[in-house]
Motif scaffolding. Sequence first.
Motif, PDB file in Angstrom:
ATOM      1  N   ARG A  88       0.827  -1.204   0.000  1.00 48.24           N
ATOM      2  CA  ARG A  88       0.000   0.000   0.000  1.00 48.24           C
ATOM      3  C   ARG A  88       0.865   1.259   0.000  1.00 48.24           C
ATOM      4  N   ALA A  89       2.002   1.210   0.707  1.00 49.99           N
ATOM      5  CA  ALA A  89       2.883   2.398   0.743  1.00 49.99           C
ATOM      6  C   ALA A  89       3.659   2.589  -0.553  1.00 49.99           C
ATOM      7  N   HIS A  90       3.936   1.470  -1.298  1.00 51.18           N
ATOM      8  CA  HIS A  90       4.706   1.552  -2.535  1.00 51.18           C
ATOM      9  C   HIS A  90       3.946   0.789  -3.610  1.00 51.18           C
ATOM     10  N   PRO A  91       3.013   1.459  -4.282  1.00 49.73           N
ATOM     11  CA  PRO A  91       2.166   0.762  -5.269  1.00 49.73           C
ATOM     12  C   PRO A  91       2.902   0.403  -6.562  1.00 49.73           C
ATOM     13  N   VAL A  92       4.123   0.931  -6.774  1.00 52.03           N
ATOM     14  CA  VAL A  92       4.830   0.677  -8.025  1.00 52.03           C
ATOM     15  C   VAL A  92       5.420  -0.717  -7.994  1.00 52.03           C
ATOM     16  N   ARG A  93       5.141  -1.505  -9.075  1.00 46.39           N
ATOM     17  CA  ARG A  93       5.669  -2.848  -9.177  1.00 46.39           C
ATOM     18  C   ARG A  93       6.764  -2.883 -10.268  1.00 46.39           C
TER      19      ARG A  93
END
Length: 756
Positions: A33-38
């Motif tokens: 949730r804090a880092h949505p970038v995959r």
Amino acid sequence: MARGKGIARSCSLCLGWSVLTARACSGCEKFARAHPVRGTCPRCRHDAHLGSDGLCKPCLQAIRAEDDAEWALGIPGAGPRALQLTVGTHRHYATQANPIVLSRSGGRGVSAGWKRKLNRQRAVERDQSALLEPQVWGQLPLFALPRTLTRDTARAIATRQLSGWEKAEPVLLTLTAERHMSKAWRCQAAEMVRLALAVREADGAELSCERLLRELPKSGDVVCITLLRAGLLVSETVSDLRLAARSCGDCNAWMPESPHAGFRCAPCRDWRMSRHRQPGRCARCGRDGLALGAGHCRARHPYRDDDRSRHAATQLVIDLPADPGGPGLSPQAGEPLSVPVDVTPATTIGPGQETLFTMRRDWSPVLARLRGRLLADLPLTEAATALVDDFAEQRRDQEGTGFNKNIRTLTILSYWLGVENAFHERDVHDLARLETHLAAKPVCQFLRARGLLVDDPGLHQDRDLAWIERVLATLPQPVAEEVDAWVRALRGQGPRENEPRNWEGIRRYLSTLRPVLTAWTATGMTTLREVTADHIQDTLDGLEGTVRRQRATALRSLFGALKRERLVFLDLVRHLPVGDLTGIPRPVPSDVLAGLLDQATTPFARLAIALAAIHAVPAAEIRTALTADLNLARGTLELHRGLRRHTLYLEELTYSLAANWLTYRHQRWPTSTNPHLLVTQKTAPDPDYPAVHRITMQKVLPKGQTLDRLRQDRILNEAFITGDPLTLMRLFGITEATAMRYVTAAHPERTAKLPQ
């Protein structure tokens, strides 16, 4: 298991075991949730949510735990390690992956060490772009400035690909095995070898041994040998390198060559091992890290320093290998050193190699070894043979006097010392002083002209000055200081500005006063202030004529200078009568004068007799007359008398004798550059351009006759004929007092004082 409490399984993202209510643990869900970038994690190569550093949550956990610090610093060759098995708990925030935050105070030591390594690596990365940049190969630099290379410079290029390292690395491994060195020594040497290769790329040219030894911070000899064997070094600049020939790290002594030699000599190793000495700072030399005994290092024993307030300089020491059955290092007093027959002379010394110790040689054993051997039997090198042949060709016209002496001297010097280096002038004179059939001066002149002689200032002192210094050394200290002040005054160094006298004139004065000074000091006189009028009168009693006049003149000069220097209270000889010349010139018998030219057998003697008997030239002016002052086209000869010049107009006889002499001189010595008109077999080729000796001038006349007597006879004869002093002054260039003296001797009736 009940449905509401979840199932124990591994997280699909971090692979950690936990009680999961979904496919991911709570920590991974919060991180997502804090880092949505995959994306693909550069460390584990998995598709996951990436944090601000570009890494997934498990990789950040591994870095935070310091499991992969080398990989985090980006060191090539250090790949990612396998992730450790982790166990998480439901909603336990200790397992959450957060950005690395290092506390400013406290914290783990591992984190502090990692931070230091990271800061050092970042500083290197900032400066590495401009550090020893490779240049175009073969391009000459416009400015060649010296570099300051350190261990930090070597660490900065640790990851750089260097050309030539693939050749140098196996050579270094072989060298380590040959010398039985440790792995740590090989790593340090490899660091310096890579640094030298980086310097080679930065210069774009081959390296030299001298430059490596000068610029590298350490292990310069190891680098030189490694690059030389690998073919990466200019080979002609390295003549003979030995890895084991080095100085001791503790006492700085030069150690002998040995395949097992380390960085300390054998005495220092024994010193460290005995009694388990602890390293520290020496109280004498001030160096740190040395094994101490009673506060001093091992090098304190051979030396003694009375001034303990300062650090004493370390003296050069040589660690000589022990020879139990051999003789001592120093022979007994009075016994000359013997030279074995199988000893090779010093002809194998490398060109330009300087001596470590400059000691005065004893040539007696060398001459004893060569006694009875012919010069042709001495094995000279090709360069030495060429030098001796050149000297023999130059001195070929002097085979009658001293030819064999000169050739033998140079041959012995070339055989024993070699010709690759310059000869010391002291060695040449010491060798020639031992035997009468050896000569020094011509050999020194020949070597000096070819730049093969190291001059000794002590051998070029004026001989009159040396005689004066020897006389002053024999006098008591106060008297010697007063006489030395008089000598300085005669040289123009006194309070009054006057024309300085030459050392020859001062020597004549001092030789006249030497018996007087010796007699005064023998009676207990300690200073010239004790001289009284009775002492002066006693020294002059019983003297007459020229002897009394010379002594009185010297005494007036001595005490007059001491009074001006305020070294005596009263000038006792100020009004001392010196006296005038009272002798009457006497003529030469006519029968002796008539056969002088017939008895002279050489052009040298005939010209000297003609100048003295016809033109009344003094013997000193005949010796110093110059060839450039003789003008045969105008028939004149100019004589220099101080600032004045006297011109002789040559009559037919003197003109023909001068022309014959010049012809003979050109045929006899065609390459002579001596500017004097009269030369001999010794003075003609001498590059010091000496004048003819006084004894040589005396040999041109029969015994009992001198050139000055011929001169007086000529002036007296002219005075009988003319009786005019002005004519004598114009014809012979003499003063009015001298002219009147000859006129008085020739015509006493014309003077006011008639003989009774």
